[in-house]
Scaffold this active site. Sequence first.
Site, PDB file in Angstrom:
ATOM      1  N   ASP A   1      39.332  39.626  52.615  1.00 16.15           N
ATOM      2  CA  ASP A   1      39.051  38.599  51.601  1.00 16.15           C
ATOM      3  C   ASP A   1      38.351  37.372  52.187  1.00 16.15           C
ATOM      4  O   ASP A   1      38.780  36.232  51.974  1.00 16.15           O
ATOM      5  CB  ASP A   1      40.350  38.153  50.916  1.00 16.15           C
ATOM      6  CG  ASP A   1      41.170  39.310  50.390  1.00 16.15           C
ATOM      7  OD1 ASP A   1      40.572  40.270  49.894  1.00 16.15           O
ATOM      8  OD2 ASP A   1      42.407  39.251  50.477  1.00 16.15           O
TER       9      ASP A   1
ATOM     10  N   GLU B   1      38.412  40.474  39.850  1.00 15.30           N
ATOM     11  CA  GLU B   1      39.146  39.508  40.674  1.00 15.30           C
ATOM     12  C   GLU B   1      38.205  38.889  41.692  1.00 15.30           C
ATOM     13  O   GLU B   1      37.024  39.227  41.771  1.00 15.30           O
ATOM     14  CB  GLU B   1      40.313  40.202  41.386  1.00 15.30           C
ATOM     15  CG  GLU B   1      39.877  41.335  42.299  1.00 15.30           C
ATOM     16  CD  GLU B   1      41.036  42.164  42.841  1.00 15.30           C
ATOM     17  OE1 GLU B   1      42.192  41.900  42.438  1.00 15.30           O
ATOM     18  OE2 GLU B   1      40.789  43.061  43.650  1.00 15.30           O
TER      19      GLU B   1
END
Length: 510
Positions: A16, A183
């Site tokens: 991420d 997301e």
Amino acid sequence: MPGLFRNPVIPGFHPDPSICRVGDDYYLVTSSFEWFPGLPLFHSRDLVNWRQLGHVLDRPSQLDLDGMRPNGGIYAPTLRHHDGVFYVITTHVGGGGHFVVTATDPAGPWSEPHWIEGDGIDPSLFFDTDGRAWIMATRGKAEQAHDGDNEIWLREFDVAAMKPVGEEHVIWDGALKVSVWPEGPHLYRIGDWYLLLVSEGGTEADHALVVARSRSVTGPYVPNLRNPILTHRHLSRRHPIGCVGHADLVQTPAGEWWMVLLGMRTGSNLGRETFLTRVEWEDDWPVVSQVEAVATAPDLPPHPWPALPACDRFDAPDLAPHWAQLRTPREDHWSTRDGRLRLRLRPERLGDPVNPGLLARPVQDLDFAAHLSVDVPPGGEAGLALLLNDWRSLRLVVSDRGLELVRRAGEEAEEEVLARADCRPRLLGVEAHGAEHRFRYAVEPGGWQELAVVDGSFLSPSAPGDFTGVCIGPYAHGDAGDTGDTGDAERFAAFDWFEYLPLPPMPSAG
């Protein structure tokens, strides 16, 4: 002329990624989940060579991970810089929700958390050219048609008050029919467009990156007809790099655009790593290059950093920044004294939702070797731990029972002793080539003996919800007891050194 670079640019458990540029410097943070310190922070001057400066969340007052389950904790940060201040916004899943921390120097210190109202995960901040700021995140819809039926919400953000203000806007719910898990949103102002970058499909093999744009920050956002703009799900699952997505954009001073993103090397235990790929533009839409193991580097002066020593001799008062612990330490249980790492014997043990006597670093190579020296007091257990999380681990440990190789292979699985030897060696090690892990020991330097060969594929983060990667390091457990007149040497396992080495791959048969 630019040379070549090799992906991943930050190998091992570093998922991420979020990036920002300040002048000629690039800074990047990644998720950390149940590990402490939280949010490792990296620095580069060429987008290829990165050094870890430290962690954003390095104080127990910033990060409470007590009792945190595997794959809980700190998710998907966003790093931004505005008016001389660095901002990191993230979600503490299972521990309070969204919060923002700030610093004027990325190396710290970072502030205490400013907790932010708002649903969901993966928050992001956007600073517009008109001086306004915005916050966004992903959440499940109030009425979900299917699992993963999410939406992206947006609100204005009052930077001085550190809180969302004004009307909420739902700006996105996926590019594809029956879209799942939209997301990781990031918003950019590029020319006359607001560009919304979102991942969907989940972070496994179907991971994909989609894009939409609008003339207004609050929308409506129109999807690119070429979506997804990046995915490897159309490639064979034998392709060397898979699961690509969850990306962030950055522009160099010369005007080149690049993307950092997560991906996984096929068949590895290393988890989701940070990759780099080039971005070009057609009709004001980003065109993203397929992520390759070797590619042409950015047109920036190469800036390698001094390599860290392969052998850590624990001769400094502070540990190197790649070392971390499971959950928040509530007492001082390690020290570096007299050129040794000392782990205090405590009842907390690996496998329970506690802060065990473990210091670990990410494994960064498909083929590697790790060794350490250990002295174990009577009544203690100490050695080398290799783990994905509480539920999946291998421990090569010395105790009053001798030498044992212990495996736990699942959440519901019991520990089992795979191999043992009737000795108390000081030197322990493992050599891994892919899934094959050879554990060995030596009573005297140079006298290495093989204890067992283990298939380590059960450590692979292959199941949905496996968000971390394999880590390795010194481990100690036991009853502290009453030291009496013996001093604190009876209460500690001592490690003179720990060595980690990448290895060349084994030759292919035939």
